[in-house]
Enzyme design. Structure first.
Site, PDB file in Angstrom:
ATOM      1  N   ASP A   7       0.869  -1.177   0.000  1.00 56.75           N
ATOM      2  CA  ASP A   7       0.000   0.000   0.000  1.00 56.75           C
ATOM      3  C   ASP A   7       0.903   1.222   0.000  1.00 56.75           C
ATOM      4  O   ASP A   7       2.105   1.118   0.266  1.00 56.75           O
ATOM      5  CB  ASP A   7      -0.891  -0.009   1.250  1.00 56.75           C
ATOM      6  CG  ASP A   7      -1.818   1.215   1.313  1.00 56.75           C
ATOM      7  OD1 ASP A   7      -2.401   1.575   0.274  1.00 56.75           O
ATOM      8  OD2 ASP A   7      -1.948   1.819   2.393  1.00 56.75           O
ATOM      9  N   SER A   8       0.323   2.383  -0.252  1.00 53.00           N
ATOM     10  CA  SER A   8       1.098   3.616  -0.175  1.00 53.00           C
ATOM     11  C   SER A   8       1.535   3.909   1.259  1.00 53.00           C
ATOM     12  O   SER A   8       2.457   4.678   1.473  1.00 53.00           O
ATOM     13  CB  SER A   8       0.262   4.778  -0.702  1.00 53.00           C
ATOM     14  OG  SER A   8      -0.955   4.850   0.003  1.00 53.00           O
ATOM     15  N   TYR A  15      -0.367   8.574  -2.479  1.00 56.26           N
ATOM     16  CA  TYR A  15      -0.438   8.264  -3.905  1.00 56.26           C
ATOM     17  C   TYR A  15      -1.655   8.984  -4.522  1.00 56.26           C
ATOM     18  O   TYR A  15      -1.689   9.231  -5.725  1.00 56.26           O
ATOM     19  CB  TYR A  15      -0.629   6.758  -4.122  1.00 56.26           C
ATOM     20  CG  TYR A  15       0.609   5.885  -3.978  1.00 56.26           C
ATOM     21  CD1 TYR A  15       1.798   6.358  -3.433  1.00 56.26           C
ATOM     22  CD2 TYR A  15       0.560   4.548  -4.403  1.00 56.26           C
ATOM     23  CE1 TYR A  15       2.908   5.525  -3.308  1.00 56.26           C
ATOM     24  CE2 TYR A  15       1.666   3.715  -4.291  1.00 56.26           C
ATOM     25  CZ  TYR A  15       2.838   4.197  -3.732  1.00 56.26           C
ATOM     26  OH  TYR A  15       3.919   3.365  -3.620  1.00 56.26           O
ATOM     27  N   GLY A  16      -2.637   9.255  -3.676  1.00 59.13           N
ATOM     28  CA  GLY A  16      -3.937   9.753  -4.160  1.00 59.13           C
ATOM     29  C   GLY A  16      -3.878  11.066  -4.915  1.00 59.13           C
ATOM     30  O   GLY A  16      -4.763  11.366  -5.713  1.00 59.13           O
ATOM     31  N   CYS A  72      -4.111  -0.985  -2.199  1.00 56.89           N
ATOM     32  CA  CYS A  72      -4.224   0.471  -2.323  1.00 56.89           C
ATOM     33  C   CYS A  72      -5.138   0.702  -3.515  1.00 56.89           C
ATOM     34  O   CYS A  72      -4.858   0.222  -4.622  1.00 56.89           O
ATOM     35  CB  CYS A  72      -2.851   1.089  -2.574  1.00 56.89           C
ATOM     36  SG  CYS A  72      -2.894   2.850  -2.956  1.00 56.89           S
ATOM     37  N   ASN A  73      -6.225   1.384  -3.274  1.00 59.06           N
ATOM     38  CA  ASN A  73      -7.176   1.619  -4.372  1.00 59.06           C
ATOM     39  C   ASN A  73      -6.560   2.455  -5.475  1.00 59.06           C
ATOM     40  O   ASN A  73      -6.807   2.216  -6.652  1.00 59.06           O
ATOM     41  CB  ASN A  73      -8.432   2.296  -3.825  1.00 59.06           C
ATOM     42  CG  ASN A  73      -9.335   1.344  -3.093  1.00 59.06           C
ATOM     43  OD1 ASN A  73     -10.318   0.868  -3.632  1.00 59.06           O
ATOM     44  ND2 ASN A  73      -9.001   1.025  -1.853  1.00 59.06           N
ATOM     45  N   THR A  74      -5.753   3.457  -5.093  1.00 56.54           N
ATOM     46  CA  THR A  74      -5.162   4.339  -6.101  1.00 56.54           C
ATOM     47  C   THR A  74      -4.198   3.551  -6.986  1.00 56.54           C
ATOM     48  O   THR A  74      -4.210   3.678  -8.213  1.00 56.54           O
ATOM     49  CB  THR A  74      -4.430   5.517  -5.425  1.00 56.54           C
ATOM     50  OG1 THR A  74      -5.280   6.077  -4.417  1.00 56.54           O
ATOM     51  CG2 THR A  74      -4.065   6.583  -6.427  1.00 56.54           C
ATOM     52  N   GLU A 105      -5.432   8.762   9.679  1.00 55.17           N
ATOM     53  CA  GLU A 105      -4.085   8.588  10.240  1.00 55.17           C
ATOM     54  C   GLU A 105      -3.979   9.218  11.620  1.00 55.17           C
ATOM     55  O   GLU A 105      -3.310   8.692  12.502  1.00 55.17           O
ATOM     56  CB  GLU A 105      -3.035   9.169   9.288  1.00 55.17           C
ATOM     57  CG  GLU A 105      -2.966   8.414   7.990  1.00 55.17           C
ATOM     58  CD  GLU A 105      -1.561   8.286   7.433  1.00 55.17           C
ATOM     59  OE1 GLU A 105      -0.730   9.146   7.727  1.00 55.17           O
ATOM     60  OE2 GLU A 105      -1.323   7.316   6.695  1.00 55.17           O
ATOM     61  N   CYS A 138     -10.961   3.349  -0.508  1.00 55.43           N
ATOM     62  CA  CYS A 138      -9.618   3.735  -0.079  1.00 55.43           C
ATOM     63  C   CYS A 138      -9.308   2.914   1.160  1.00 55.43           C
ATOM     64  O   CYS A 138     -10.179   2.760   2.031  1.00 55.43           O
ATOM     65  CB  CYS A 138      -9.584   5.225   0.249  1.00 55.43           C
ATOM     66  SG  CYS A 138      -8.044   5.754   1.028  1.00 55.43           S
ATOM     67  N   THR A 139      -8.104   2.384   1.223  1.00 58.10           N
ATOM     68  CA  THR A 139      -7.771   1.476   2.332  1.00 58.10           C
ATOM     69  C   THR A 139      -7.764   2.159   3.697  1.00 58.10           C
ATOM     70  O   THR A 139      -7.826   1.488   4.718  1.00 58.10           O
ATOM     71  CB  THR A 139      -6.394   0.834   2.091  1.00 58.10           C
ATOM     72  OG1 THR A 139      -5.497   1.850   1.675  1.00 58.10           O
ATOM     73  CG2 THR A 139      -6.464  -0.238   1.046  1.00 58.10           C
ATOM     74  N   HIS A 140      -7.682   3.484   3.714  1.00 59.79           N
ATOM     75  CA  HIS A 140      -7.711   4.184   5.008  1.00 59.79           C
ATOM     76  C   HIS A 140      -9.126   4.294   5.586  1.00 59.79           C
ATOM     77  O   HIS A 140      -9.278   4.508   6.777  1.00 59.79           O
ATOM     78  CB  HIS A 140      -7.168   5.611   4.851  1.00 59.79           C
ATOM     79  CG  HIS A 140      -5.682   5.708   4.903  1.00 59.79           C
ATOM     80  ND1 HIS A 140      -4.863   5.253   3.901  1.00 59.79           N
ATOM     81  CD2 HIS A 140      -4.850   6.216   5.858  1.00 59.79           C
ATOM     82  CE1 HIS A 140      -3.609   5.488   4.219  1.00 59.79           C
ATOM     83  NE2 HIS A 140      -3.573   6.073   5.399  1.00 59.79           N
TER      84      HIS A 140
HETATM   85  N1  DGL Z   1      -3.881   3.877   0.189  1.00 57.06           N
HETATM   86  C1  DGL Z   1      -4.503   4.870  -0.643  1.00 57.06           C
HETATM   87  C2  DGL Z   1      -5.723   4.300  -1.334  1.00 57.06           C
HETATM   88  O1  DGL Z   1      -6.261   3.279  -0.950  1.00 57.06           O
HETATM   89  C3  DGL Z   1      -4.864   6.111   0.123  1.00 57.06           C
HETATM   90  C4  DGL Z   1      -3.706   6.912   0.634  1.00 57.06           C
HETATM   91  C5  DGL Z   1      -2.924   7.653  -0.447  1.00 57.06           C
HETATM   92  O2  DGL Z   1      -3.424   8.624  -1.016  1.00 57.06           O
HETATM   93  O3  DGL Z   1      -1.813   7.206  -0.700  1.00 57.06           O
HETATM   94  O4  DGL Z   1      -6.159   4.870  -2.304  1.00 57.06           O
END
Ligand code: DGL
Length: 272
Positions: A10-11, A42-43, A73-75, A152, A186-188
């Site tokens: 993940d990011s 990453y977003g 990570c969705n992005t 976070e 988004c994983t967060h």
């Molecule tokens: N992990 C990213 C996602 O699931 C979110 C955090 C980021 O922007 O890196 O899209």
């Protein structure tokens, strides 16, 4: 192959929500996790940059001998699934299709909302995945860049988080007030699910279903391992090795997403 670990990246630390779901579904599997904390978010980055970072993360995990790669990570899933599948021969599981499947299983009205990072939303990946599964579904998407830092910070039940959620969900409701299911793309976001659920009920005037990709991704990992005969034969609990590209605050942040203290982590440099 059976004894090799699963690779998850993940990011940052958000992907630990996916690790948690995989460990619940497949406790005997060992896992190698990489959080690219030095380059988060990453977003807000371009598709090319996210694809480059994702390939570097994957190369690191393949170097650790993983038998399967989970893009938690969705992005990264939205921008890099194609390049990752082209570059590596191990099965690659992304976040978007499992999230889309969960949404279709949950919706009754066929009206689905998706919340995600700017990159995920701009990519159109959820609209494409949902349309491929069911051409009749109506999808409304909304970028929520402020939710990642709130998750976070651990502001999961906070006046400011509620105010920001009210604004984002109000904007989503303006796009389609008939939505009955929202994908946390988004994983967060899963750790914000309780507050988002309460605010969504307030904004839409009824209960909505909130789904995320984590459980569906774990189910997909299990299905791929079963189909390929790659599941570990070992009993007991598998090992979790956690790697990050920047270790600042990791001991404080990781448990919020993993749901348990992180036993240990190490710091890695990624060649890009
Ligand atoms: N992990 C990213 C996602 O699931 C979110 C955090 C980021 O922007 O890196 O899209």
């Amino acid at each position: 192959m059976q004894a090799q670990p699963l690779g998850v990246f993940d990011s940052g630390v958000g992907g630990l929500t996916v690790v948690r779901a995989i460990r619940r579904a497949l406790p005997a599997e060992s896992l190698e996790y990489l959080g690219d904390t030095a380059r988060l978010p990453y977003g807000s980055k371009s598709p090319e940059t996210v694809a480059r970072y994702s390939l570097a993360c994957a190369r690191f995990l393949l170097g650790r001998g993983v038998k399967l790669l989970v893009v938690a990570c969705n992005t990264a899933s939205a921008h890099a699934l194609g390049p990752l599948r082209a570059a590596f021969s191990v099965p690659v599981i992304g976040a978007v299709e499992p999230g889309a499947k969960s949404a279709l299983a949950a919706t009754r009205s066929g009206r689905v909302g998706v919340l995600g990072t700017l990159g995920t939303i701009r990519s159109g990946a959820y609209e494409a995945a949902l349309a491929a599964l069911d051409a009749g579904v109506r999808v409304s998407v909304h970028a929520c860049p402020l939710l990642v830092p709130l998750a976070e910070e651990g502001w999961t039940d906070d006046e400011i988080t509620r105010a920001i959620a009210r604004r984002y969900l109000g904007e989503l409701a303006a796009k389609d007030p008939a939505i009955d299911t929202i994908v946390l793309g988004c994983t967060h976001y899963p750790i914000l699910a309780p507050v988002l659920e309460r605010v969504a009920a307030e904004v839409f005037g009824r209960e909505l279903r909130l789904v995320d990709s984590a459980t569906a991704m774990a189910a997909e990992v299990a299905a791929v391992l079963a189909a390929t005969g790659g599941a570990t034969q070992a009993g007991g609990t598998g090992r979790l090795a956690c790697h990050v590209t920047d270790a600042s605050r990791i001991d404080e942040l990781a448990p919020r997403f993993l749901g348990e203290p992180l036993a240990a982590h190490d710091l890695v440099e990624l060649a890009l």
